[in-house]
Design a protein around this motif. Structure first.
Motif, PDB file in Angstrom:
ATOM      1  N   ASP A   1       0.862  -1.179   0.000  1.00  0.00           N
ATOM      2  CA  ASP A   1       0.000   0.000   0.000  1.00  0.00           C
ATOM      3  C   ASP A   1       0.903   1.234   0.000  1.00  0.00           C
ATOM      4  N   TYR A   2       0.349   2.355  -0.420  1.00  0.00           N
ATOM      5  CA  TYR A   2       1.099   3.604  -0.314  1.00  0.00           C
ATOM      6  C   TYR A   2       0.147   4.760  -0.061  1.00  0.00           C
ATOM      7  N   THR A   3       0.684   5.824   0.496  1.00  0.00           N
ATOM      8  CA  THR A   3      -0.106   6.967   0.940  1.00  0.00           C
ATOM      9  C   THR A   3       0.003   8.128  -0.036  1.00  0.00           C
ATOM     10  N   LEU A   4      -1.128   8.816  -0.236  1.00  0.00           N
ATOM     11  CA  LEU A   4      -1.152  10.074  -0.985  1.00  0.00           C
ATOM     12  C   LEU A   4      -1.830  11.120  -0.121  1.00  0.00           C
ATOM     13  N   ARG A   5      -1.406  12.384  -0.272  1.00  0.00           N
ATOM     14  CA  ARG A   5      -1.966  13.467   0.522  1.00  0.00           C
ATOM     15  C   ARG A   5      -2.142  14.699  -0.342  1.00  0.00           C
ATOM     16  N   LEU A   6      -2.841  15.650   0.198  1.00  0.00           N
ATOM     17  CA  LEU A   6      -3.064  16.923  -0.496  1.00  0.00           C
ATOM     18  C   LEU A   6      -1.951  17.888  -0.098  1.00  0.00           C
ATOM     19  N   TYR A   7      -1.301  18.487  -1.103  1.00  0.00           N
ATOM     20  CA  TYR A   7      -0.155  19.349  -0.844  1.00  0.00           C
ATOM     21  C   TYR A   7      -0.284  20.671  -1.596  1.00  0.00           C
TER      22      TYR A   7
END
Length: 320
Positions: free
Chosen positions: A159-165
């Motif tokens: 799994d991997y994480t994405l975020r708002l930047y």
């Protein structure tokens, strides 16, 4: 019947075009055409129909394909049992993966892996599109969606994480963002909707439908650079964005996404030494980078909601 002709037949059946088959076979496309013509003469019937977008199997070609694949599998079994196969890894392994993972995480390590095995050639297809295993565009494919069918071996890679930047410069020059509703009026950077190669990339549909875009791109690396330049807000993989000191997380409690990378290889080639070694190396590489792919929520960049607004006499940071 010449086995080499059958080998050319299988590559064309899988790739669909003379040019793609010729690249896989490392020959000129006219050689592929000549081999197919020779095979069709041997069997006494056309095996492909020539169409505007490539070659399609005829009924006779579809009947021949599973028999040729059985011969291919038997040949590879014999090949892997020869003394030469135990002298070290050799041959070509083509890996298809997403642009971000391939460029940021895998490329440096694969280069070292290839250096350790001088007779092994690694082709890394780090592309902003789906690489098709069924067409033999690659030997091992890492994708965002689990293959639904076919004679393939599949494993969950990570799994991997994405975020708002957004960049510190962008946030200093625009209204504060504390809730989803505060996103209204802000400018975004994202993918080109009609060129999305996976539904797993539709992040903004889960969060907020933007009013305007500064840039849309098929490239996640282009999106990252545009965000760092202060052009807008974007959903980016943490393994790309967290090391960029110009960026800040936006809505850290709400704008968190998790996606999965799946790795697959044709069942008929999984037993080959070079495939097994590369497969295992990819798993080990990703495992070693787990903290980068799934960073702890308490670590990393500060969030936009905690950023101090500049006073009237202050200037926004200029680094991108």
């Amino acid at each position: 019947m010449d086995w080499d002709n059958l080998r050319f037949f299988l590559e064309l059946a899988r790739s669909g075009t003379l040019m793609s088959a010729s690249r896989r076979l490392a020959v000129d496309h006219t050689t592929v055409a000549r081999r197919i013509q020779a095979l069709e003469k041997e069997v006494g019937t056309p095996l492909f129909s020539r169409e505007a977008d490539g070659h399609r199997l005829t009924e006779a070609g579809r009947r021949l394909q599973p028999q040729a694949e059985a011969m291919e599998s038997a040949f590879r079994t014999v090949e892997s049992a020869t003394p030469a196969s135990h002298e070290g890894l050799s041959g070509l392994v083509r890996i298809g993966t997403t642009e971000g993972l391939g460029t940021v995480v895998l490329a440096p390590q694969l280069a070292l892996f290839a250096q350790a095995h001088p007779k092994l050639v690694i082709d890394l297809l780090a592309m902003p599109r789906l690489v098709h295993l069924s067409r033999r565009e690659a030997d091992i494919v890492i994708s965002l969606e689990r293959p639904a069918r076919g004679p393939v071996v599949v494993t969950k890679l990570t799994d991997y994480t994405l975020r708002l930047y957004a960049s510190a410069r962008y946030l200093a020059a625009h209204p504060r963002i504390a809730t989803r509703e505060d996103l209204r009026g802000h400018t975004f950077i994202s993918y080109v909707d009609d060129l999305l190669f996976s539904k797993e990339l539709q992040f903004l549909d889960e969060l907020y439908r933007p009013d305007s875009f500064a840039l849309r791109s098929t490239s996640i690396l282009a999106q990252h650079r545009a965000t760092a330049a202060g052009a807008g807000i974007a959903v980016l993989p943490a393994f790309i964005a967290e090391s960029d000191k110009s960026l800040r997380r936006v809505l850290p409690e709400e704008a968190n996404f998790t996606r999965t990378f799946w790795m697959s290889v044709p069942a008929e080639t999984k037993h080959l030494a070079r495939m097994q070694a590369t497969w295992n190396f990819l798993r080990e590489t990703v495992e070693a980078q787990r903290a980068l792919l799934l960073p702890a929520s308490a670590r990393s960049l500060p969030s936009a909601s905690r950023q101090r607004r500049p006073k009237a006499t202050e200037t926004a940071p200029s680094k991108a």
